[in-house]
Write an enzyme that holds these catalytic residues in place. Sequence first.
Site, PDB file in Angstrom:
ATOM      1  N   ARG A 139       0.835  -1.206   0.000  1.00 52.14           N
ATOM      2  CA  ARG A 139       0.000   0.000   0.000  1.00 52.14           C
ATOM      3  C   ARG A 139       0.867   1.253   0.000  1.00 52.14           C
ATOM      4  NH1 ARG A 139      -3.608   2.484   4.341  1.00 52.14           N
ATOM      5  NH2 ARG A 139      -5.136   3.666   3.137  1.00 52.14           N
ATOM      6  N   ASN A 149      -4.101   8.480   4.938  1.00 50.05           N
ATOM      7  CA  ASN A 149      -2.862   7.859   5.429  1.00 50.05           C
ATOM      8  C   ASN A 149      -3.126   6.754   6.442  1.00 50.05           C
ATOM      9  OD1 ASN A 149      -3.542   8.973   7.842  1.00 50.05           O
ATOM     10  ND2 ASN A 149      -1.654  10.088   8.152  1.00 50.05           N
ATOM     11  N   HIS A 156       0.525   4.335  -2.625  1.00 50.71           N
ATOM     12  CA  HIS A 156       0.328   5.727  -2.213  1.00 50.71           C
ATOM     13  C   HIS A 156       1.489   6.600  -2.659  1.00 50.71           C
ATOM     14  CE1 HIS A 156      -3.099   5.504   0.949  1.00 50.71           C
ATOM     15  NE2 HIS A 156      -3.261   4.587   0.043  1.00 50.71           N
ATOM     16  N   ASP A 177       8.322   8.647  -5.999  1.00 50.39           N
ATOM     17  CA  ASP A 177       9.489   9.489  -5.710  1.00 50.39           C
ATOM     18  C   ASP A 177       9.766   9.562  -4.213  1.00 50.39           C
ATOM     19  OD1 ASP A 177       7.359  10.944  -4.793  1.00 50.39           O
ATOM     20  OD2 ASP A 177       8.058  12.858  -5.594  1.00 50.39           O
ATOM     21  N   ASP A 234      -9.781  -9.876   2.880  1.00 45.54           N
ATOM     22  CA  ASP A 234     -10.020 -11.197   2.299  1.00 45.54           C
ATOM     23  C   ASP A 234     -10.078 -12.191   3.459  1.00 45.54           C
ATOM     24  OD1 ASP A 234     -10.061 -13.602   0.955  1.00 45.54           O
ATOM     25  OD2 ASP A 234      -8.143 -13.326  -0.064  1.00 45.54           O
ATOM     26  N   HIS A 264      -5.856  -6.092  -2.672  1.00 47.38           N
ATOM     27  CA  HIS A 264      -6.734  -6.216  -1.500  1.00 47.38           C
ATOM     28  C   HIS A 264      -6.979  -7.679  -1.119  1.00 47.38           C
ATOM     29  CE1 HIS A 264      -8.463  -1.852  -1.912  1.00 47.38           C
ATOM     30  NE2 HIS A 264      -7.169  -1.888  -1.659  1.00 47.38           N
ATOM     31  N   GLY A 301       4.090  10.756  -8.465  1.00 47.38           N
ATOM     32  CA  GLY A 301       4.896   9.657  -8.976  1.00 47.38           C
ATOM     33  C   GLY A 301       5.676   8.946  -7.883  1.00 47.38           C
TER      34      GLY A 301
HETATM   35  C1  HEM Z   1      -8.589   1.210  -6.654  1.00 42.99           C
HETATM   36  C2  HEM Z   1      -8.398   2.133  -5.766  1.00 42.99           C
HETATM   37  C3  HEM Z   1      -8.075   1.808  -4.329  1.00 42.99           C
HETATM   38  C4  HEM Z   1      -8.757   2.237  -3.253  1.00 42.99           C
HETATM   39  C5  HEM Z   1      -9.970   3.151  -3.244  1.00 42.99           C
HETATM   40  C6  HEM Z   1      -8.125   1.673  -2.096  1.00 42.99           C
HETATM   41  C7  HEM Z   1      -8.531   1.894  -0.798  1.00 42.99           C
HETATM   42  C8  HEM Z   1      -8.024   1.236   0.301  1.00 42.99           C
HETATM   43  C9  HEM Z   1      -8.503   1.414   1.645  1.00 42.99           C
HETATM   44  C10 HEM Z   1      -9.587   2.379   2.071  1.00 42.99           C
HETATM   45  C11 HEM Z   1      -7.811   0.566   2.438  1.00 42.99           C
HETATM   46  C12 HEM Z   1      -7.987   0.345   3.940  1.00 42.99           C
HETATM   47  C13 HEM Z   1      -7.062   1.203   4.743  1.00 42.99           C
HETATM   48  C14 HEM Z   1      -7.388   1.112   6.204  1.00 42.99           C
HETATM   49  O1  HEM Z   1      -8.558   1.043   6.570  1.00 42.99           O
HETATM   50  O2  HEM Z   1      -6.455   1.116   7.019  1.00 42.99           O
HETATM   51  C15 HEM Z   1      -6.888  -0.136   1.592  1.00 42.99           C
HETATM   52  C16 HEM Z   1      -6.013  -1.072   2.032  1.00 42.99           C
HETATM   53  C17 HEM Z   1      -5.028  -1.617   1.241  1.00 42.99           C
HETATM   54  N1  HEM Z   1      -4.764  -1.309  -0.073  1.00 42.99           N
HETATM   55 FE1  HEM Z   1      -5.954  -0.269  -1.284  1.00 42.99          FE
HETATM   56  N2  HEM Z   1      -7.075   0.916  -2.495  1.00 42.99           N
HETATM   57  C18 HEM Z   1      -6.995   0.970  -3.847  1.00 42.99           C
HETATM   58  C19 HEM Z   1      -6.032   0.382  -4.635  1.00 42.99           C
HETATM   59  C20 HEM Z   1      -4.926  -0.267  -4.143  1.00 42.99           C
HETATM   60  C21 HEM Z   1      -3.772  -0.609  -4.911  1.00 42.99           C
HETATM   61  C22 HEM Z   1      -3.562  -0.260  -6.374  1.00 42.99           C
HETATM   62  C23 HEM Z   1      -2.925  -1.260  -4.074  1.00 42.99           C
HETATM   63  C24 HEM Z   1      -1.557  -1.802  -4.350  1.00 42.99           C
HETATM   64  C25 HEM Z   1      -1.149  -2.236  -5.519  1.00 42.99           C
HETATM   65  C26 HEM Z   1      -3.577  -1.336  -2.788  1.00 42.99           C
HETATM   66  C27 HEM Z   1      -3.073  -1.984  -1.692  1.00 42.99           C
HETATM   67  C28 HEM Z   1      -3.698  -2.039  -0.466  1.00 42.99           C
HETATM   68  C29 HEM Z   1      -3.262  -2.908   0.614  1.00 42.99           C
HETATM   69  C30 HEM Z   1      -2.145  -3.924   0.558  1.00 42.99           C
HETATM   70  C31 HEM Z   1      -4.091  -2.620   1.702  1.00 42.99           C
HETATM   71  C32 HEM Z   1      -4.026  -3.225   3.108  1.00 42.99           C
HETATM   72  C33 HEM Z   1      -3.252  -2.297   4.024  1.00 42.99           C
HETATM   73  C34 HEM Z   1      -3.089  -2.829   5.437  1.00 42.99           C
HETATM   74  O3  HEM Z   1      -3.323  -4.008   5.701  1.00 42.99           O
HETATM   75  O4  HEM Z   1      -2.691  -2.034   6.293  1.00 42.99           O
HETATM   76  N3  HEM Z   1      -4.777  -0.701  -2.868  1.00 42.99           N
HETATM   77  N4  HEM Z   1      -7.031   0.306   0.297  1.00 42.99           N
HETATM   78  C1  LIG Z   2      -2.215  10.466   9.639  1.00 45.42           C
HETATM   79  O1  LIG Z   2      -2.762  11.738   9.752  1.00 45.42           O
HETATM   80  C2  LIG Z   2      -3.277  12.038  11.028  1.00 45.42           C
HETATM   81  C3  LIG Z   2      -3.869  13.431  10.957  1.00 45.42           C
HETATM   82  O2  LIG Z   2      -4.746  13.538   9.864  1.00 45.42           O
HETATM   83  C4  LIG Z   2      -2.179  11.956  12.085  1.00 45.42           C
HETATM   84  O3  LIG Z   2      -2.725  12.158  13.371  1.00 45.42           O
HETATM   85  C5  LIG Z   2      -1.518  10.582  12.022  1.00 45.42           C
HETATM   86  O4  LIG Z   2      -0.418  10.522  12.889  1.00 45.42           O
HETATM   87  C6  LIG Z   2      -1.048  10.283  10.596  1.00 45.42           C
HETATM   88  N1  LIG Z   2      -0.511   8.946  10.479  1.00 45.42           N
HETATM   89  C7  LIG Z   2       0.758   8.722  10.103  1.00 45.42           C
HETATM   90  C8  LIG Z   2       1.137   7.295   9.916  1.00 45.42           C
HETATM   91  O5  LIG Z   2       1.545   9.602   9.870  1.00 45.42           O
END
Ligand code: HEM
Ligand SMILES: *[C@@H]1O[C@H](CO)[C@@H](O)[C@H](O)[C@H]1NC(C)=O
Length: 327
Positions: free
Chosen positions: A63, A95, A67, A75, A246, A194, A73
């Site tokens: 993730r 974030n 991001h 970077d 999942d 995901h 890009g």
């Molecule tokens: C299509 C648009 C996408 C959206 C709207 C999206 C949104 C999100 C959101 C909301 C979460 C949950 C974060 C949380 O609640 O802490 C998440 C988790 C995650 N996303 Fe996406 N995502 C997208 C695409 C991607 C892409 C392209 C990747 C990587 C190639 C990715 C990798 C991940 C991974 C690995 C997690 C799990 C993070 C964790 O376990 O902490 N996502 N995503």
């Molecule tokens: C994410 O942003 C919030 C404020 O919007 C901040 O309190 C938090 O520490 C940030 N998380 C990280 C991992 O930097």
Amino acid sequence: MRSSFLLPLLLFSAISLCNFSKGQAGLQMHFYKKSCPNAEQIVQNIVWKHVAGNPELAAKFLRMFFHDCFVRGCDASILLDSTANNTAEKGAVPNGSLAGFEVIDEIKTAVEEACPEIVSCADMIALAARDSVSFQFKKPLWEVQTGRRDGSISRASEANVDIPSPFSNFTTLAKQFASKSLSVKDLVVLSGAHTIGIGHCNLFSNRLYNFTGKGDQDPSLNPTYAAFLKTKCTSLSDTTTTVPMDPGSSTSFDNHYYVNLRENKGLFTSDAQLLTNGRSANVVDKLVGSGGNFFNAFKNSIKRMGHADVLTGGAGEVRKNCRVVNS
Ligand code: HEM
Ligand SMILES: *[C@@H]1O[C@H](CO)[C@@H](O)[C@H](O)[C@H]1NC(C)=O
Ligand SMILES: *[C@@H]1O[C@H](CO)[C@@H](O)[C@H](O)[C@H]1NC(C)=O
Ligand SMILES: *[C@@H]1O[C@H](CO)[C@@H](O)[C@H](O)[C@H]1NC(C)=O
Ligand SMILES: *[C@@H]1O[C@H](CO)[C@@H](O)[C@H](O)[C@H]1NC(C)=O
């Protein structure tokens, strides 16, 4: 007669020469082979050491790479800390649950010790994403071209706009991916990420409790799954509970995301939206069928993502500390 042949020929050579030098300045396999031969091994060793004790880390790095690439890009702008004058990407709304920054610091320290000021933080993210996901297979799942340089700007305001939202519809998602030269196929394939990781309740509980503002449930969400999710996320105001995206195999990188999706068990609106477009749904169907198709497709799509707006050659810098721009 002759010169009318010559002119197009000259133009053609000039154009190919131009493309050639552009290619040279671009990313390539083993960019650090001569300048820092152990760089990739050092990254892998440190990442594997951490993922062995903490399998959830793979999702964090994957993730983080996404991001990073979607804002300015790939970077390493995602790694910069906020300063007195600037709220960095890390401080942006999407974030939530970004993590793994300390491991990147450890990698940077080790690589700087081996070869000072050679290997960019941006390449470390790209390699760490690959290596962390690959750990369970004990071999690299995809190739990572290197040669990225680090940027010097990181703004929360940009992350808030550029990072796709879990509440977005298909049109918006497709547009955001297109702005990174990524296709609808890439959108579907990369969403397969995901298959690992977790999501916070407040990012999907509107689908359980108040989908259209009438206290209703999202009709496109599997009712059995919705009932299960309601036992985990008991109210709209729960911002702390997480659920696996999942369930049952949330650390195993496989094509199960698409199996869930086809059963209307995609967690976010953004996941469910991939079934609302014909082309996109077609890609989902191909990926449900075979894990092999998914791995192959993912290799290609993540390579494209890793090329998004990269800085190369003399652009940008190689940060000494991934959290701050060089002074
Ligand atoms: C299509 C648009 C996408 C959206 C709207 C999206 C949104 C999100 C959101 C909301 C979460 C949950 C974060 C949380 O609640 O802490 C998440 C988790 C995650 N996303 Fe996406 N995502 C997208 C695409 C991607 C892409 C392209 C990747 C990587 C190639 C990715 C990798 C991940 C991974 C690995 C997690 C799990 C993070 C964790 O376990 O902490 N996502 N995503
Ligand atoms: C994410 O942003 C919030 C404020 O919007 C901040 O309190 C938090 O520490 C940030 N998380 C990280 C991992 O930097
Ligand atoms: C913040 O901005 C002020 C005024 O523009 C400047 O003097 C100061 O050095 C800046 N501080 C940082 C940490 O960039
Ligand atoms: C998708 O969302 C955007 C932004 O919220 C909105 O302007 C657009 O009308 C929506 N498109 C569809 C087809 O719902
Ligand atoms: C559901 O949404 C409507 C419209 O946005 C809002 O007025 C209502 O307070 C929400 N219900 C709850 C329980 O938050």
